[in-house]
Design an enzyme around this catalytic site. Structure first.
Site, PDB file in Angstrom:
ATOM      1  N   LEU A 160      44.997 -21.047 -54.285  1.00 18.66           N
ATOM      2  CA  LEU A 160      46.340 -21.254 -53.758  1.00 18.66           C
ATOM      3  C   LEU A 160      46.414 -22.430 -52.783  1.00 18.66           C
ATOM      4  CD1 LEU A 160      47.192 -17.507 -53.121  1.00 18.66           C
ATOM      5  CD2 LEU A 160      47.633 -18.871 -55.177  1.00 18.66           C
ATOM      6  N   GLY A 184      51.987 -25.207 -52.013  1.00 15.63           N
ATOM      7  CA  GLY A 184      53.042 -25.061 -53.026  1.00 15.63           C
ATOM      8  C   GLY A 184      53.213 -23.591 -53.405  1.00 15.63           C
ATOM      9  N   HIS A 185      52.086 -22.910 -53.675  1.00 21.04           N
ATOM     10  CA  HIS A 185      52.161 -21.471 -53.977  1.00 21.04           C
ATOM     11  C   HIS A 185      52.731 -20.700 -52.786  1.00 21.04           C
ATOM     12  CE1 HIS A 185      48.567 -22.615 -56.570  1.00 21.04           C
ATOM     13  NE2 HIS A 185      49.362 -22.044 -57.452  1.00 21.04           N
ATOM     14  N   GLN A 210      46.531 -20.039 -72.195  1.00 24.96           N
ATOM     15  CA  GLN A 210      47.297 -21.265 -72.000  1.00 24.96           C
ATOM     16  C   GLN A 210      46.419 -22.504 -71.858  1.00 24.96           C
ATOM     17  OE1 GLN A 210      49.076 -19.647 -68.252  1.00 24.96           O
ATOM     18  NE2 GLN A 210      48.955 -21.744 -67.530  1.00 24.96           N
ATOM     19  N   GLY A 217      57.445 -22.951 -59.411  1.00 23.40           N
ATOM     20  CA  GLY A 217      57.539 -24.248 -58.744  1.00 23.40           C
ATOM     21  C   GLY A 217      58.212 -25.294 -59.627  1.00 23.40           C
ATOM     22  N   GLN A 218      59.020 -26.139 -59.004  1.00 19.80           N
ATOM     23  CA  GLN A 218      59.665 -27.246 -59.720  1.00 19.80           C
ATOM     24  C   GLN A 218      58.627 -28.236 -60.255  1.00 19.80           C
ATOM     25  OE1 GLN A 218      62.718 -27.871 -60.745  1.00 19.80           O
ATOM     26  NE2 GLN A 218      62.147 -29.906 -61.494  1.00 19.80           N
ATOM     27  N   ASP A 263      56.077 -27.778 -62.063  1.00 15.84           N
ATOM     28  CA  ASP A 263      55.920 -27.516 -63.498  1.00 15.84           C
ATOM     29  C   ASP A 263      57.310 -27.328 -64.093  1.00 15.84           C
ATOM     30  OD1 ASP A 263      52.972 -27.425 -63.720  1.00 15.84           O
ATOM     31  OD2 ASP A 263      53.198 -25.805 -62.282  1.00 15.84           O
ATOM     32  N   SER A 310      48.664 -29.486 -56.147  1.00 17.34           N
ATOM     33  CA  SER A 310      48.201 -28.902 -57.397  1.00 17.34           C
ATOM     34  C   SER A 310      46.768 -28.436 -57.194  1.00 17.34           C
ATOM     35  CB  SER A 310      48.222 -29.967 -58.508  1.00 17.34           C
ATOM     36  OG  SER A 310      47.429 -29.546 -59.609  1.00 17.34           O
ATOM     37  N   SER A 311      46.439 -27.300 -57.795  1.00 16.54           N
ATOM     38  CA  SER A 311      45.051 -26.825 -57.693  1.00 16.54           C
ATOM     39  C   SER A 311      44.098 -27.848 -58.289  1.00 16.54           C
ATOM     40  CB  SER A 311      44.897 -25.490 -58.422  1.00 16.54           C
ATOM     41  OG  SER A 311      45.832 -24.550 -57.914  1.00 16.54           O
TER      42      SER A 311
HETATM   43  O1  PAF Z   1      51.997 -21.987 -63.193  1.00 13.22           O
HETATM   44  C1  PAF Z   1      50.983 -21.278 -63.342  1.00 13.22           C
HETATM   45  O2  PAF Z   1      50.103 -21.173 -62.462  1.00 13.22           O
HETATM   46  C2  PAF Z   1      50.800 -20.532 -64.645  1.00 13.22           C
HETATM   47  O3  PAF Z   1      51.217 -21.277 -65.716  1.00 13.22           O
HETATM   48  C3  PAF Z   1      51.435 -19.136 -64.637  1.00 13.22           C
HETATM   49  C4  PAF Z   1      52.949 -19.217 -64.494  1.00 13.22           C
HETATM   50  C5  PAF Z   1      50.851 -18.305 -63.505  1.00 13.22           C
HETATM   51  C6  PAF Z   1      51.138 -18.415 -65.962  1.00 13.22           C
HETATM   52  O4  PAF Z   1      49.779 -18.252 -66.156  1.00 13.22           O
END
Ligand code: PAF
Length: 279
Positions: free
Chosen positions: A32, A35-36, A60, A146-147, A149, A184-185
């Protein structure tokens, strides 16, 4: 109430059934950053109970992407979430979310076929599927994204509308470092030189905004200016620079409505994305 860390779907579902007040939900993949935490703060201010998930979703990640090496630091994440007043952290193992025999997927239409899809085929099928599962498990009143993404937020909004999911989606502004780099991570992958070069993304977005404010309406002209600015940075390799309808993500010729200016650029090995909205 002390923060609870929950590791199974059964336990999360059982706890959810006890909650009668509003639930704000922040799905994350951990590691985290501010942003988170901005999402968690917003959720905290709008709901009685705040649930955060930490799950690095294998579905993903594409072949050759960074699933195995994706940064993880659960102990630090838990400490940060506790400080923000999180009530529940849902952190399932992979087999808990995708047990043997798992075989159902959520596919959102056209908006997934643009921007990120070319470089990350199947990415949004993985995102939509895990987010739909998490929504079913956590049953939030509101969920926070978050905007940064931007396409992900649009895909989730479309899924929620099309599938009649009963919750609100809240999109929270991008949090930036002092030099403008979007948090961003994956910024952890940048070495010192690349970190410096990475400021070119936000610089090019600012250039787009300046040109637009000065009256330029041609998306082509603005893109060309952005591209030439980015090409002046030797470590940067453009994946895409897009000026698109902020709802449908269709590329625009003229900026005659709300426009999403977005880009993906490789800086050394890491691939970074960022965007702004012109409206
Ligand atoms: O934005 C992210 O971190 C991921 O795409 C999410 C929304 C947690 C889904 O895995």
């Amino acid at each position: 109430m002390a923060m609870q860390a929950i590791r199974t779907v059964a336990e999360m579902t059982a706890i959810r059934q006890q909650i009668t007040s509003s639930v704000g939900f922040v799905p994350t993949m951990g590691f985290l950053h501010q942003g988170h935490l901005a999402l968690v703060k917003r959720a905290r201010s709008e709901n009685s109970i705040v649930v955060v998930s930490i799950f690095v979703n294998p579905a993903q990640f594409g072949l050759g992407e960074d699933l195995r090496t994706y940064p993880r630091d659960p102990q630090r994440d838990l400490a940060l979430l506790e400080e923000e007043g999180t009530d529940i952290v849902f952190m399932p193992a992979s087999e808990e979310m995708y047990p043997q025999g798992f075989n159902s997927w959520v596919e959102v239409g056209e908006v997934t076929q643009r921007l990120e899809e070319a470089s990350r085929p199947g990415h949004f099928k993985g995102v939509a599927t895990v987010v739909a599962k998490l929504f079913n498990i956590v049953a939030p009143t509101r969920a926070y994204f978050g905007q940064k993404d931007a396409q992900q937020a649009i895909v989730i909004e479309k899924m929620v509308a099309d599938l009649n999911m009963n919750l609100g989606i809240v999109v929270v502004p991008t949090v930036r470092e002092s030099d403008g780099l979007a948090m961003s991570s994956r910024n952890i992958y940048l070495n010192a030189e690349e970190r410096q070069a990475a400021t070119v993304l936000f610089k090019s977005l600012n250039l787009a905004r300046q040109l637009w404010l000065a009256g330029e309406k041609s998306a082509h002209e603005i893109r060309e200016e952005m591209i030439s600015l980015i090409q002046g940075e030797p470590l940067a390799e453009i994946d895409y620079v897009s000026i698109a309808d902020a709802q449908t993500l269709e590329e625009l010729k003229e900026i005659d409505r709300g426009a999403l200016v977005s880009l993906a650029v490789k800086i050394g090995k890491p691939r970074l994305i960022d965007n702004i909205i012109l409206e």
